[in-house]
Write a protein that holds these residues in place. Structure first.
Motif: not given
Length: 382
Positions: A63-65, A154-156, A127-128
């Motif tokens: 899922g979205l981190t 929110v991480k992409l 690293s996001d």
């Protein structure tokens, strides 16, 4: 086994605002004081079902981190600005600029997703590319002097390093100088500071090399950014007015490369410091090669044959007529005097000449930090 270091100087946490379309770092900031609380939530997209025959799951992958950090920027701050100024820079230069530049890119018909916010967490090895969900200012009577923040993201997608995403073959330097520049710039901004933190024994042998390196690094990255700005407007070609900027920046990168190489030579510098200084020299060398191979200088050879007109009585024998510029200096019109975008004082000129000579000919290594300081203070962008 010795545990790995978790010092802030060696494993920083920070933000980078990156323009992928221009391969350019817009702004970068490491948090001087680590966040007091860091939460990273990595959910799974699944539904578990219980039946008479057992359990099974609908699994749709990751899922979205979501990432949330809470902390403050301190009261004293760093050597060059206090905590309130650092908080302001974090809010304005990173988060506000992310929204502003995406809107401007969209208004101009571009892709707003090329403006990226990168959250670098070297402490935990992440690293996001992220999008900011919330930036909150917190004040409390128990800590009246501190500006506290709560940032939700929110991480992409992953990015081990912003530079790693750039196509960067050696043969691509002339076609894509901006990509190579960005890689070198990231190295100068992050790698050099990280290496300095590891250089135990450098200050004892060479003096305040940390402070001097901070100053020359600021000068170097400022000049690199100026070169990129000019080059991006002229398709990588520098003319008579802007070429001094490119030439001077080349000399600064070469001087820094030589200086840190020589600083690793004196007796008394620890092996760890030698490695650090050589790594820094390599980083400056990458920037030097990027400029040397990535840009061109426009050389114009105008036809000035008719300017001087008749000679040796040719005007009276059917040859060339008299010059129409007899009473004027046409070169003042042809080559307009424009101010160069860079200036150097006498000390900087002398120090650049000293550090750009054959490194094997230098005998007194104690003067090198002074030369670096003179370059940092004597080179000015106008």
């Amino acid at each position: 086994m010795t545990p790995s270091s978790q010092k802030a100087g060696e494993r920083p946490i920070g933000f980078t605002l990156y323009d992928a379309e221009k391969a350019r770092i817009v702004s970068h900031m490491n948090l001087v004081i680590r966040p007091e609380d860091l939460t990273r939530d990595e959910p799974s997209r699944l539904s578990a079902h219980q039946t008479l025959g057992g359990a099974w799951a609908d699994d749709f992958g990751e899922g979205l981190t979501s990432i949330e950090i809470t902390g403050h920027t301190g009261w004293r701050g760093s050597k060059d600005r206090d905590g309130a100024a650092i908080f302001h820079a974090l809010h304005e230069d990173i988060f506000k600029q992310w929204h502003k530049r995406r809107r401007e890119r969209s208004d101009n018909g571009g892709d707003p997703d090329t403006i990226e916010m990168i959250f670098d967490d070297d402490l935990n090895g992440h690293s996001d590319v992220v999008v900011p969900r919330q930036f909150k200012l917190l004040r409390h009577k128990s800590r009246p002097l501190l500006k506290q923040y709560r940032i939700s993201m929110v991480k992409l997608r992953d990015t081990a390093d912003a530079a790693a995403e750039l196509a960067d073959p050696i043969t691509d330097a002339i076609v894509n100088p901006y990509g190579r520049y960005a890689a070198a710039s990231i190295g100068l901004k992050t790698n050099t500071a990280k290496q300095l933190a590891l250089a135990d024994g450098v200050n004892a042998a060479l003096g305040d090399i940390q402070g001097i390196s901070d100053a020359i690094l600021t000068t170097s990255t400022g000049m690199l950014q100026a070169v990129l700005d000019v080059g991006s407007q002229a398709a990588g070609v520098f003319d008579a007015v802007t070429s001094p900027l490119l030439y001077t920046t080349l000399q600064v990168q070469k001087a820094c490369r030589n200086a840190f190489w020589m600083l690793a030579t004196p007796y008394g510098v620890t092996q760890n410091a030698v490695y650090t200084l050589m790594q820094m020299s390599s980083t400056f060398n990458e920037a030097y090669c990027t400029l040397l191979n990535g840009f061109n200088i426009l050389r114009q050879f105008p036809d000035i044959e008719d300017i001087f007109g008749a000679s040796n009585c040719s005007s009276t024998g059917g040859g060339r007529p008299l010059s129409p510029f007899q009473a004027d200096n046409p070169f003042l019109t042809m080559f307009k005097s424009e101010k160069s975008p860079v200036s150097l004082d006498a000390g900087a000129v002398e120090s650049l000449a000293a550090l750009n000579q054959d490194v094997l000919s230098v005998q007194n290594y104690s003067v090198i930090p002074g030369h670096l300081a003179a370059i940092a203070s004597g080179v000015r962008l106008t």
